[in-house]
Scaffold this motif. Structure first.
Motif, mmCIF file in Angstrom:
data_model
loop_
_atom_site.group_PDB
_atom_site.id
_atom_site.type_symbol
_atom_site.label_atom_id
_atom_site.label_comp_id
_atom_site.label_asym_id
_atom_site.label_seq_id
_atom_site.Cartn_x
_atom_site.Cartn_y
_atom_site.Cartn_z
ATOM 1 N N ASP A 139 -4.871 -12.420 -0.914
ATOM 2 C CA ASP A 139 -5.241 -11.392 -1.679
ATOM 3 C C ASP A 139 -6.301 -11.584 -2.598
ATOM 4 O OD1 ASP A 139 -2.793 -10.333 -0.607
ATOM 5 O OD2 ASP A 139 -1.578 -11.206 -2.092
ATOM 6 N N SER A 140 -6.562 -12.768 -3.050
ATOM 7 C CA SER A 140 -7.763 -12.863 -4.108
ATOM 8 C C SER A 140 -9.013 -12.495 -3.489
ATOM 9 C CB SER A 140 -7.489 -14.351 -4.839
ATOM 10 O OG SER A 140 -8.238 -15.250 -3.643
ATOM 11 N N ILE A 141 -9.174 -12.936 -2.362
ATOM 12 C CA ILE A 141 -10.190 -12.818 -1.565
ATOM 13 C C ILE A 141 -10.558 -11.151 -1.540
ATOM 14 C CG2 ILE A 141 -11.706 -12.970 0.571
ATOM 15 C CD1 ILE A 141 -10.532 -15.736 0.844
ATOM 16 N N ARG A 142 -9.301 -10.475 -1.115
ATOM 17 C CA ARG A 142 -9.385 -8.971 -0.728
ATOM 18 C C ARG A 142 -9.785 -8.427 -2.141
ATOM 19 N NH1 ARG A 142 -7.297 -4.864 2.600
ATOM 20 N NH2 ARG A 142 -6.564 -6.572 4.062
ATOM 21 N N TRP A 143 -9.062 -9.057 -3.086
ATOM 22 C CA TRP A 143 -9.267 -8.217 -4.566
ATOM 23 C C TRP A 143 -10.702 -8.253 -5.140
ATOM 24 C CZ3 TRP A 143 -9.597 -10.314 -9.681
ATOM 25 C CH2 TRP A 143 -9.360 -9.579 -10.707
ATOM 26 N N VAL A 144 -11.306 -9.765 -4.946
ATOM 27 C CA VAL A 144 -12.745 -9.917 -5.616
ATOM 28 C C VAL A 144 -13.695 -9.042 -4.883
ATOM 29 C CG1 VAL A 144 -13.521 -11.919 -4.105
ATOM 30 C CG2 VAL A 144 -14.301 -11.818 -6.565
ATOM 31 N N LEU A 145 -13.407 -8.685 -3.590
ATOM 32 C CA LEU A 145 -14.332 -7.944 -2.633
ATOM 33 C C LEU A 145 -14.125 -6.268 -3.095
ATOM 34 C CD1 LEU A 145 -14.120 -9.823 0.656
ATOM 35 C CD2 LEU A 145 -15.857 -9.833 -0.958
ATOM 36 N N GLY A 146 -13.174 -6.058 -4.070
ATOM 37 C CA GLY A 146 -13.266 -4.658 -4.593
ATOM 38 C C GLY A 146 -12.026 -4.002 -4.127
ATOM 39 N N GLU A 147 -10.879 -4.667 -3.587
ATOM 40 C CA GLU A 147 -9.627 -3.801 -3.205
ATOM 41 C C GLU A 147 -9.211 -2.944 -4.403
ATOM 42 O OE1 GLU A 147 -8.010 -3.672 -0.361
ATOM 43 O OE2 GLU A 147 -7.405 -1.866 -1.438
ATOM 44 N N GLN A 148 -8.998 -1.724 -4.250
ATOM 45 C CA GLN A 148 -8.443 -0.810 -5.450
ATOM 46 C C GLN A 148 -7.016 -0.455 -5.153
ATOM 47 O OE1 GLN A 148 -10.604 0.218 -7.918
ATOM 48 N NE2 GLN A 148 -11.545 -1.167 -7.110
ATOM 49 N N SER A 149 -6.448 -0.641 -3.828
ATOM 50 C CA SER A 149 -5.080 -0.315 -3.745
ATOM 51 C C SER A 149 -4.202 -1.647 -4.258
ATOM 52 C CB SER A 149 -4.955 -0.120 -2.438
ATOM 53 O OG SER A 149 -3.338 -0.249 -2.163
ATOM 54 N N ALA A 150 -3.315 -1.389 -5.120
ATOM 55 C CA ALA A 150 -2.201 -2.200 -5.491
ATOM 56 C C ALA A 150 -1.394 -2.815 -4.412
ATOM 57 C CB ALA A 150 -1.654 -1.865 -6.992
ATOM 58 N N LYS A 151 -1.146 -1.641 -3.787
ATOM 59 C CA LYS A 151 -0.154 -1.724 -2.746
ATOM 60 C C LYS A 151 -0.523 -2.887 -1.763
ATOM 61 C CE LYS A 151 2.365 0.962 0.363
ATOM 62 N NZ LYS A 151 1.861 1.934 1.123
ATOM 63 N N SER A 152 -1.921 -2.651 -1.290
ATOM 64 C CA SER A 152 -2.519 -3.656 -0.315
ATOM 65 C C SER A 152 -2.518 -5.048 -0.831
ATOM 66 C CB SER A 152 -4.044 -3.397 -0.165
ATOM 67 O OG SER A 152 -4.168 -1.917 0.033
ATOM 68 N N LEU A 153 -2.428 -5.397 -2.150
ATOM 69 C CA LEU A 153 -2.390 -6.544 -2.866
ATOM 70 C C LEU A 153 -0.992 -7.045 -3.202
ATOM 71 C CD1 LEU A 153 -5.206 -5.956 -5.168
ATOM 72 C CD2 LEU A 153 -5.512 -7.341 -3.281
ATOM 73 N N ARG A 154 0.332 -6.059 -2.552
ATOM 74 C CA ARG A 154 1.492 -6.636 -2.564
ATOM 75 C C ARG A 154 1.917 -6.384 -4.238
ATOM 76 N NH1 ARG A 154 2.663 -11.862 -0.355
ATOM 77 N NH2 ARG A 154 0.988 -12.442 -1.543
ATOM 78 N N VAL A 211 -22.062 -6.014 -13.259
ATOM 79 C CA VAL A 211 -22.748 -4.873 -12.153
ATOM 80 C C VAL A 211 -21.391 -3.699 -11.930
ATOM 81 C CG1 VAL A 211 -24.324 -6.203 -10.888
ATOM 82 C CG2 VAL A 211 -21.774 -6.150 -10.089
ATOM 83 N N ARG A 212 -21.800 -2.818 -11.116
ATOM 84 C CA ARG A 212 -20.714 -1.730 -10.713
ATOM 85 C C ARG A 212 -20.141 -2.087 -9.439
ATOM 86 N NH1 ARG A 212 -24.428 3.322 -10.396
ATOM 87 N NH2 ARG A 212 -25.622 1.518 -9.437
ATOM 88 N N LEU A 213 -18.817 -1.560 -9.434
ATOM 89 C CA LEU A 213 -18.273 -1.778 -8.238
ATOM 90 C C LEU A 213 -19.229 -1.245 -6.974
ATOM 91 C CD1 LEU A 213 -15.686 -2.345 -6.287
ATOM 92 C CD2 LEU A 213 -14.835 -0.145 -6.995
ATOM 93 N N LYS A 214 -19.725 -0.099 -7.064
ATOM 94 C CA LYS A 214 -20.634 0.401 -6.139
ATOM 95 C C LYS A 214 -21.575 -0.446 -5.846
ATOM 96 C CE LYS A 214 -23.178 4.480 -5.528
ATOM 97 N NZ LYS A 214 -24.502 4.637 -5.844
ATOM 98 N N ASP A 215 -22.441 -1.283 -6.427
ATOM 99 C CA ASP A 215 -23.644 -2.189 -6.229
ATOM 100 C C ASP A 215 -22.742 -3.393 -5.311
ATOM 101 O OD1 ASP A 215 -25.021 -0.773 -8.052
ATOM 102 O OD2 ASP A 215 -24.237 -2.162 -9.494
#
Ligand code: ATP
Ligand code: MG
Length: 411
Positions: A42-57, A119-123
């Motif tokens: 989850d932490s790897i998915r999050w640091v890469l910019g995941e925006q959905s809380a559900k995907s992070l359980r 930086v921005r999430l977009k970057d």
């Protein structure tokens, strides 16, 4: 491209700062149920910019922050840093090592850092695009999701492979280029329209230019005439100015006089106002005295009536007395004549005194009584005269009083 290390602080069950170093080859995380293996993914998915809380359980993004346990206090923020080996320049950035960091605070504020620079999430999304490890990709496959991929639609599967082979980046670039091309076509159409419009405008402007030139010549002529007119007007105005200056100084002197007059008038008006007040006061007093005088006038009129009656009575009385006086005077006259006659008779008959002594005596007594009566009458006449004088004085006094009342009324 390889992950070099992963560092977690306050992320889910990782309250303490935790660092995982990945060596070349395959890395497996092993542990009992609930020890936090999936939290690492989850932490790897999050640091890469995941925006959905559900995907992070999690129910909200703040839920990824360590919530505390029986022995540990909750933490106010969560931070995850993922370090890439970029010797092969897989990421389009000129560093051998790339660190992507994401932070979240309980307030909801989020920060992204690239090699410790904000930086921005977009970057970050653009940096990862085409590497096969974006949040939209299937490079991170969660527990139980493998079956889902195998049984999904061919198009979805194609997307997985495209992402893995790095085509996605070019596809998105192509999409962008096509969009720009279409926009350019649109712009070209608009430019053609504009050219047509400008051509129309040019001929109109040419007409306007000819008109403008004619206008300029006419304008110069008009200007010349105006200059001449203005200079003559200026001379006139200068003369007028001198006259006006004289008039103005006269007017100023007059203004001064008028101001003085106004001041005097004002003071006079103030005086008049004051005397008007006094007059009003006097009118009020006179009105009061008129009311009083008309009261006393009524009384005086009554008195005049009574006095007139009295005068009439006195006049009647005086007439009576006059008549009585004249009758008394007649009687006195008669009596005097009688006395004279008797005295003559007495002289005549004194010789026959003896004989007629008795008669004489009688006659003498008769004369005496007559004299007595005359005396009485004279006394009464005197009293009457005194009374008449009194009445006359009374009448004069009343008349004077009447005259005085008449004069008061007049006032
Ligand atoms: P399994 O083998 O069953 O898949 P797992 O090792 O994958 O288990 P995870 O699901 O990663 O386990 O971890 C679950 C644990 O993380 C639970 O004990 C849960 O209490 C803990 N946890 C999740 N979120 C937080 C949080 N915000 N703060 C503290 N602990 C948390
Ligand atoms: Mg798990």
């Amino acid at each position: 491209m390889y992950f070099k290390s992963l560092e977690l602080i306050g992320f889910k069950s990782f309250a303490e700062k935790t660092r995982l170093n990945f060596e070349p080859g395959v890395t497996a995380v092993v542990g009992p149920n609930g020890c936090g293996k999936s939290n690492v993914a989850d932490s790897i998915r999050w640091v890469l910019g995941e925006q959905s809380a559900k995907s992070l359980r999690a129910s909200s993004m703040q839920d990824v922050i360590f919530n505390g346990t029986d022995n540990k206090e909750p933490i106010n923020y969560a931070e995850v840093s993922l370090t890439f080996d970029n010797h092969g320049r897989t990421l389009p950035i000129d560093y051998d090592e790339v660190i992507i960091t994401r932070r979240i605070f309980r307030s909801g504020d989020t920060e992204y850092l690239l090699n410790k620079t904000p930086v921005r999430l977009k970057d970050i999304s653009e940096l990862l695009m085409g590497t096969g490890i974006g949040t939209e990709s299937y490079s991170i496959i969660e527990q139980g999701k493998m079956d889902l991929i195998l049984s999904s639609r061919p198009e979805d599967r194609r997307y997985v492979f495209e992402e893995a082979s790095g085509i996605t980046k070019f596809k998105s670039k192509k999409k962008e280029a096509l969009r720009k091309l279409e926009q350019t076509d649109q712009n070209l159409l608009r430019i053609n329209d504009i050219i047509q419009e400008v051509k129309r405008q040019i001929s109109s402007i040419e007409r306007q230019a000819r008109k403008a030139e004619k206008y300029k010549i006419d304008f110069d002529k008009a200007k010349d005439l105006e200059m001449k007119l203005s200079s003559s007007e200026y001379k006139n105005l200068k003369t007028q100015e001198a006259t006006f200056a004289v008039e103005s100084s006269d007017a100023k002197a007059r203004e001064c006089d008028l101001e003085n007059e106004v001041r005097q008038m004002s003071s006079k008006i103030a005086n008049y106002r004051q005397s008007l007040d006094e007059i009003n006061q006097k009118i009020l007093e006179v009105r009061n005295s008129i009311t009083e005088t008309s009261g006393s006038l009524d009384m005086n009129n009554q008195k005049i009536g009574t006095d007139k009656e009295r005068i009439e009575e006195a006049a009647a009385f005086r007439e009576g007395l006059k008549k009585e006086i004249s009758s008394m005077a007649e009687k006195i006259k008669l009596a005097k004549e009688t006395v004279e006659r008797l005295r003559a008779e007495y002289g005549a008959i004194s010789s026959a005194k003896a004989i007629k002594e008795k008669a004489v005596l009688e006659k003498e007594s008769f004369v005496e009584s007559i004299l007595k009566e005359v005396e009485d009458t004279e006394i009464r006449v005197k009293t009457c005269k005194v009374k008449m004088v009194d009445d006359l004085a009374k009448e004069t006094r009343i008349k004077n009083e009447l005259i005085k009342i008449g004069a008061d009324l007049q006032n």
